[in-house]
Design a protein around this motif. Structure first.
Motif, PDB file in Angstrom:
ATOM      1  N   LYS A 179       0.809  -1.223   0.000  1.00 28.55           N
ATOM      2  CA  LYS A 179       0.000   0.000   0.000  1.00 28.55           C
ATOM      3  C   LYS A 179       0.847   1.280   0.000  1.00 28.55           C
ATOM      4  CE  LYS A 179      -3.991  -2.111   2.321  1.00 28.55           C
ATOM      5  NZ  LYS A 179      -5.021  -1.895   3.359  1.00 28.55           N
ATOM      6  N   TYR A 216     -12.657  -2.204  -3.514  1.00 26.75           N
ATOM      7  CA  TYR A 216     -13.187  -2.210  -2.150  1.00 26.75           C
ATOM      8  C   TYR A 216     -14.708  -2.080  -2.094  1.00 26.75           C
ATOM      9  CZ  TYR A 216      -8.509  -2.099  -0.091  1.00 26.75           C
ATOM     10  OH  TYR A 216      -7.239  -2.414   0.317  1.00 26.75           O
ATOM     11  N   VAL A 244      -4.556   1.210  11.402  1.00 28.62           N
ATOM     12  CA  VAL A 244      -5.462   0.294  10.686  1.00 28.62           C
ATOM     13  C   VAL A 244      -5.724   0.735   9.235  1.00 28.62           C
ATOM     14  CG1 VAL A 244      -7.660   1.320  11.446  1.00 28.62           C
ATOM     15  CG2 VAL A 244      -7.535  -1.137  10.986  1.00 28.62           C
ATOM     16  N   HIS A 260      -2.283  -5.475   1.711  1.00 27.30           N
ATOM     17  CA  HIS A 260      -3.583  -6.144   1.603  1.00 27.30           C
ATOM     18  C   HIS A 260      -3.328  -7.565   1.138  1.00 27.30           C
ATOM     19  CE1 HIS A 260      -7.654  -7.206   0.322  1.00 27.30           C
ATOM     20  NE2 HIS A 260      -7.069  -7.741  -0.728  1.00 27.30           N
TER      21      HIS A 260
HETATM   22  P1  CMP Z   1      -7.495  -4.394   3.664  1.00 29.85           P
HETATM   23  O1  CMP Z   1      -7.010  -5.780   3.918  1.00 29.85           O
HETATM   24  O2  CMP Z   1      -6.905  -3.689   2.502  1.00 29.85           O
HETATM   25  O3  CMP Z   1      -9.087  -4.427   3.493  1.00 29.85           O
HETATM   26  C1  CMP Z   1      -9.907  -3.353   3.837  1.00 29.85           C
HETATM   27  C2  CMP Z   1      -9.143  -2.247   4.477  1.00 29.85           C
HETATM   28  O4  CMP Z   1      -9.925  -1.280   5.149  1.00 29.85           O
HETATM   29  C3  CMP Z   1      -8.240  -2.794   5.546  1.00 29.85           C
HETATM   30  O5  CMP Z   1      -7.199  -3.530   4.963  1.00 29.85           O
HETATM   31  C4  CMP Z   1      -7.852  -1.550   6.307  1.00 29.85           C
HETATM   32  O6  CMP Z   1      -6.731  -0.888   5.774  1.00 29.85           O
HETATM   33  C5  CMP Z   1      -9.085  -0.668   6.111  1.00 29.85           C
HETATM   34  N1  CMP Z   1      -9.804  -0.546   7.374  1.00 29.85           N
HETATM   35  C6  CMP Z   1     -10.366  -1.515   8.075  1.00 29.85           C
HETATM   36  N2  CMP Z   1     -10.936  -1.023   9.191  1.00 29.85           N
HETATM   37  C7  CMP Z   1     -10.684   0.308   9.189  1.00 29.85           C
HETATM   38  C8  CMP Z   1     -11.013   1.387  10.064  1.00 29.85           C
HETATM   39  N3  CMP Z   1     -11.695   1.177  11.191  1.00 29.85           N
HETATM   40  N4  CMP Z   1     -10.601   2.620   9.717  1.00 29.85           N
HETATM   41  C9  CMP Z   1      -9.907   2.827   8.580  1.00 29.85           C
HETATM   42  N5  CMP Z   1      -9.579   1.843   7.708  1.00 29.85           N
HETATM   43  C10 CMP Z   1      -9.966   0.611   8.016  1.00 29.85           C
END
Ligand code: CMP
Length: 139
Positions: A10, A50, A110, A116
């Motif tokens: 990322k 997403y 987070v 990912h």
């Molecule tokens: P990823 O595995 O890319 O899949 C969805 C993404 O959403 C996750 O990783 C995080 O980077 C993001 N994400 C999940 N929960 C939160 C949160 N509470 N606030 C901001 N981003 C989030």
């Protein structure tokens, strides 16, 4: 069983020159990088990728973050690649990630959690197809 998973390094990680260090963790875990490309994700690509999260409060922020700087999209291959990569990445929230995992080592929070990885074989196939054609994957 040999399978494939989809990975994204990322923006928070590419910005800090961590591509090589993250790839080293991936390869040391026995996963093979069989396709890799550095791209600037478009808003349309991020929104589509997403889509499952579009009702979540963080969706807008997620799309913004993922398009803010280059990412490296990858296909990883190996024994139980989906589960193995999830183990190597660590928990979504780096505060909960186990020692030695990519997120524990490198993630900021987070939303800026460095990588990912697909959560199932079905989603791996869908995600890989969003960024790679079969002839671009060299196992
Ligand atoms: P990823 O595995 O890319 O899949 C969805 C993404 O959403 C996750 O990783 C995080 O980077 C993001 N994400 C999940 N929960 C939160 C949160 N509470 N606030 C901001 N981003 C989030």
């Amino acid at each position: 069983m040999t399978e494939r998973t989809f990975s994204i390094i990322k923006p928070d990680a590419t910005k800090r020159n961590l591509t090589g260090k993250i790839n080293a963790v991936i390869e040391d875990a026995g996963l093979r990088i069989v396709a890799q490309r550095r791209i600037r994700m478009t808003e349309a690509q991020a929104k589509a990728f997403y889509e499952v999260h579009k009702e979540r409060p963080f969706y807008g922020e997620l799309v913004e973050t993922m398009t803010s700087a280059p990412v490296v999209v990858q296909v990883l291959e190996g024994d139980n690649a989906v589960a193995k990569y999830r183990e190597v990445m660590g928990a979504t929230n780096p505060e909960q990630a186990a020692a030695g995992t990519i997120r524990k080592l490198f993630a900021l929070n987070v939303g800026e959690n460095s990588v990912h990885g697909s959560d199932s074989q079905d989603n791996a196939k869908i995600e890989i197809a969003q960024f790679f054609t079969e002839d671009q994957i060299v196992g």
